[in-house]
Design a protein around this motif. Structure first.
Motif, PDB file in Angstrom:
ATOM      1  N   LEU A 123      29.046  38.106  43.941  1.00 21.17           N
ATOM      2  CA  LEU A 123      29.089  36.771  43.360  1.00 21.17           C
ATOM      3  C   LEU A 123      28.633  35.702  44.347  1.00 21.17           C
ATOM      4  O   LEU A 123      28.012  34.710  43.943  1.00 21.17           O
ATOM      5  N   LEU A 124      28.921  35.897  45.631  1.00 23.05           N
ATOM      6  CA  LEU A 124      28.471  34.912  46.615  1.00 23.05           C
ATOM      7  C   LEU A 124      26.959  34.972  46.814  1.00 23.05           C
ATOM      8  O   LEU A 124      26.337  33.983  47.194  1.00 23.05           O
ATOM      9  N   GLU A 125      26.373  36.125  46.539  1.00 22.85           N
ATOM     10  CA  GLU A 125      24.917  36.270  46.655  1.00 22.85           C
ATOM     11  C   GLU A 125      24.184  35.843  45.386  1.00 22.85           C
ATOM     12  O   GLU A 125      22.958  35.661  45.395  1.00 22.85           O
ATOM     13  N   VAL A 178      39.468  37.238  34.136  1.00 25.12           N
ATOM     14  CA  VAL A 178      38.115  37.792  34.201  1.00 25.12           C
ATOM     15  C   VAL A 178      37.668  38.035  35.633  1.00 25.12           C
ATOM     16  O   VAL A 178      37.021  39.036  35.937  1.00 25.12           O
ATOM     17  N   SER A 179      38.018  37.120  36.537  1.00 24.88           N
ATOM     18  CA  SER A 179      37.502  37.151  37.903  1.00 24.88           C
ATOM     19  C   SER A 179      38.476  36.457  38.842  1.00 24.88           C
ATOM     20  O   SER A 179      39.337  35.672  38.405  1.00 24.88           O
ATOM     21  N   TRP A 180      38.315  36.702  40.147  1.00 19.61           N
ATOM     22  CA  TRP A 180      39.103  35.961  41.131  1.00 19.61           C
ATOM     23  C   TRP A 180      38.750  34.476  41.103  1.00 19.61           C
ATOM     24  O   TRP A 180      39.553  33.629  41.533  1.00 19.61           O
ATOM     25  N   PHE A 212      48.775  35.825  34.351  1.00 18.24           N
ATOM     26  CA  PHE A 212      47.744  36.614  33.680  1.00 18.24           C
ATOM     27  C   PHE A 212      48.425  37.880  33.154  1.00 18.24           C
ATOM     28  O   PHE A 212      48.552  38.868  33.878  1.00 18.24           O
ATOM     29  N   PRO A 213      48.896  37.870  31.910  1.00 18.12           N
ATOM     30  CA  PRO A 213      49.734  38.968  31.427  1.00 18.12           C
ATOM     31  C   PRO A 213      49.000  40.277  31.159  1.00 18.12           C
ATOM     32  O   PRO A 213      49.647  41.284  30.865  1.00 18.12           O
ATOM     33  N   GLU A 214      47.664  40.287  31.257  1.00 17.74           N
ATOM     34  CA  GLU A 214      46.953  41.563  31.163  1.00 17.74           C
ATOM     35  C   GLU A 214      47.245  42.432  32.381  1.00 17.74           C
ATOM     36  O   GLU A 214      47.089  43.651  32.343  1.00 17.74           O
ATOM     37  N   GLY A 215      47.632  41.788  33.481  1.00 20.87           N
ATOM     38  CA  GLY A 215      47.997  42.523  34.682  1.00 20.87           C
ATOM     39  C   GLY A 215      46.816  42.891  35.559  1.00 20.87           C
ATOM     40  O   GLY A 215      46.984  43.368  36.676  1.00 20.87           O
ATOM     41  N   THR A 216      45.598  42.662  35.063  1.00 17.57           N
ATOM     42  CA  THR A 216      44.378  42.943  35.820  1.00 17.57           C
ATOM     43  C   THR A 216      43.241  42.182  35.156  1.00 17.57           C
ATOM     44  O   THR A 216      43.430  41.563  34.105  1.00 17.57           O
ATOM     45  N   THR A 217      42.071  42.229  35.761  1.00 12.03           N
ATOM     46  CA  THR A 217      40.922  41.570  35.156  1.00 12.03           C
ATOM     47  C   THR A 217      40.291  42.467  34.090  1.00 12.03           C
ATOM     48  O   THR A 217      40.409  43.689  34.140  1.00 12.03           O
ATOM     49  N   SER A 218      39.600  41.823  33.144  1.00 10.16           N
ATOM     50  CA  SER A 218      38.935  42.565  32.059  1.00 10.16           C
ATOM     51  C   SER A 218      37.463  42.176  32.028  1.00 10.16           C
ATOM     52  O   SER A 218      36.977  41.428  32.881  1.00 10.16           O
ATOM     53  N   PRO A 246      35.082  47.632  43.772  1.00 12.76           N
ATOM     54  CA  PRO A 246      35.876  47.196  44.927  1.00 12.76           C
ATOM     55  C   PRO A 246      35.840  45.679  45.097  1.00 12.76           C
ATOM     56  O   PRO A 246      34.816  45.040  44.799  1.00 12.76           O
ATOM     57  N   ALA A 247      36.948  45.115  45.577  1.00 16.29           N
ATOM     58  CA  ALA A 247      37.058  43.664  45.706  1.00 16.29           C
ATOM     59  C   ALA A 247      35.964  43.101  46.603  1.00 16.29           C
ATOM     60  O   ALA A 247      35.328  42.092  46.275  1.00 16.29           O
ATOM     61  N   GLY A 248      35.755  43.734  47.749  1.00 19.86           N
ATOM     62  CA  GLY A 248      34.750  43.233  48.679  1.00 19.86           C
ATOM     63  C   GLY A 248      33.359  43.217  48.091  1.00 19.86           C
ATOM     64  O   GLY A 248      32.584  42.270  48.288  1.00 19.86           O
ATOM     65  N   ARG A 249      33.023  44.247  47.322  1.00 15.46           N
ATOM     66  CA  ARG A 249      31.701  44.315  46.698  1.00 15.46           C
ATOM     67  C   ARG A 249      31.541  43.225  45.650  1.00 15.46           C
ATOM     68  O   ARG A 249      30.474  42.608  45.527  1.00 15.46           O
TER      69      ARG A 249
END
Length: 252
Positions: A198-200, A70-72, A138-144, A190-193
């Motif tokens: 989430l940090l905010e 789901v998330s990093w 994580f076999p989905e290969g990406t987040t969902s 984008p990853a940075g966004r």
């Protein structure tokens, strides 16, 4: 307040790194397996506001963990809870600092789009499983979006046919509860966004790791069957724990 939360959490992450880095390097210099990557991941999860709750029983023998993504924050939470080494795409290896940190936890970097690389990647994964550190995929290969599952990619599950040692598969359902839609990293954000958002974010991030019943991969001597059975187990848990406001009509 948003900027203050961002810099406070960023500072807390830096503090976790400084706290764990020197003892980790000393353990590595002594030729010993370091417990500090796991400790860093657990502390980093708290630093970004995550509070991890465990349901079920993590398997304490040799295990191959398969989870939805789901998330990093999944990596911080699960790494801190299990000490697992993760399978990640090789692009992460080149990320400044992040790639190096991932390598310290014995991350196995794979090239998903490189033809002819699968055989060597399976051998590298087999070597990783020959140790006693759990391995997580994580076999989905990406987040969902966290409310359903993408198709599972079964290729790397060939490492379990047969496994290099007796190993159990443990499916894990990563669940952010009512905040799932807000936490999920998807739709080409984008990853940075996403990190900044989430940090905010005000308040804590409650994440539940549901460790489902482990099973012997020898019961399903085909990687597609392994992927399907594991996906069905995680999908059933997702359907059972969907937040009330999420329509459950569409199957996962």
């Amino acid at each position: 307040m948003r900027r203050l939360r961002y810099f406070c959490r960023l500072g807390a992450l830096a503090g976790c790194l400084i706290l764990c880095l020197i003892p980790h390097l000393l353990w590595r210099a002594a030729g010993r397996r370091s417990p500090w990557p796991r400790r860093f991941l657990g502390l980093a999860a708290r630093a970004v506001g995550a509070r991890v709750r465990i349901e079920g029983h993590p398997f304490h023998g040799d295990s191959f963990i398969i989870a939805n993504h789901v998330s990093w924050i999944d990596i911080l939470a699960m790494g801190g809870a299990t000490g697992a080494a993760f399978v990640a795409h090789d692009g992460i290896a080149g990320w400044p600092l992040i790639g190096w940190l991932a390598a310290q936890n014995n991350t196995l970097f794979v090239a998903r789009n490189r033809r002819g690389a699968l055989s060597s990647q399976i051998e590298a994964l087999r070597a990783a499983l020959a140790g006693h550190q759990p391995v997580a995929l994580f076999p989905e290969g990406t987040t969902s979006d966290g409310l359903g599952l993408l198709p599972f990619k079964p290729s790397l599950l060939a490492v379990l046919l047969p496994p290099p040692r007796a190993v159990m598969i443990q499916p894990v359902h990563v669940d952010y509860g009512a905040a799932t839609a807000e936490i999920a990293w998807h739709s080409d954000e984008p990853a940075g966004r996403n990190v900044k958002r989430l940090l905010e974010r005000p308040g804590r991030i409650d994440v539940t790791l549901r460790f489902l019943e482990p099973f012997d991969p020898a019961l399903y001597p085909d990687r597609k069957q392994l992927a399907a059975v594991t996906r069905d187990k995680i999908a059933a848990s997702i359907a059972m724990h969907l937040p009330p406001f999420v329509p459950a009509a569409a199957p996962v």
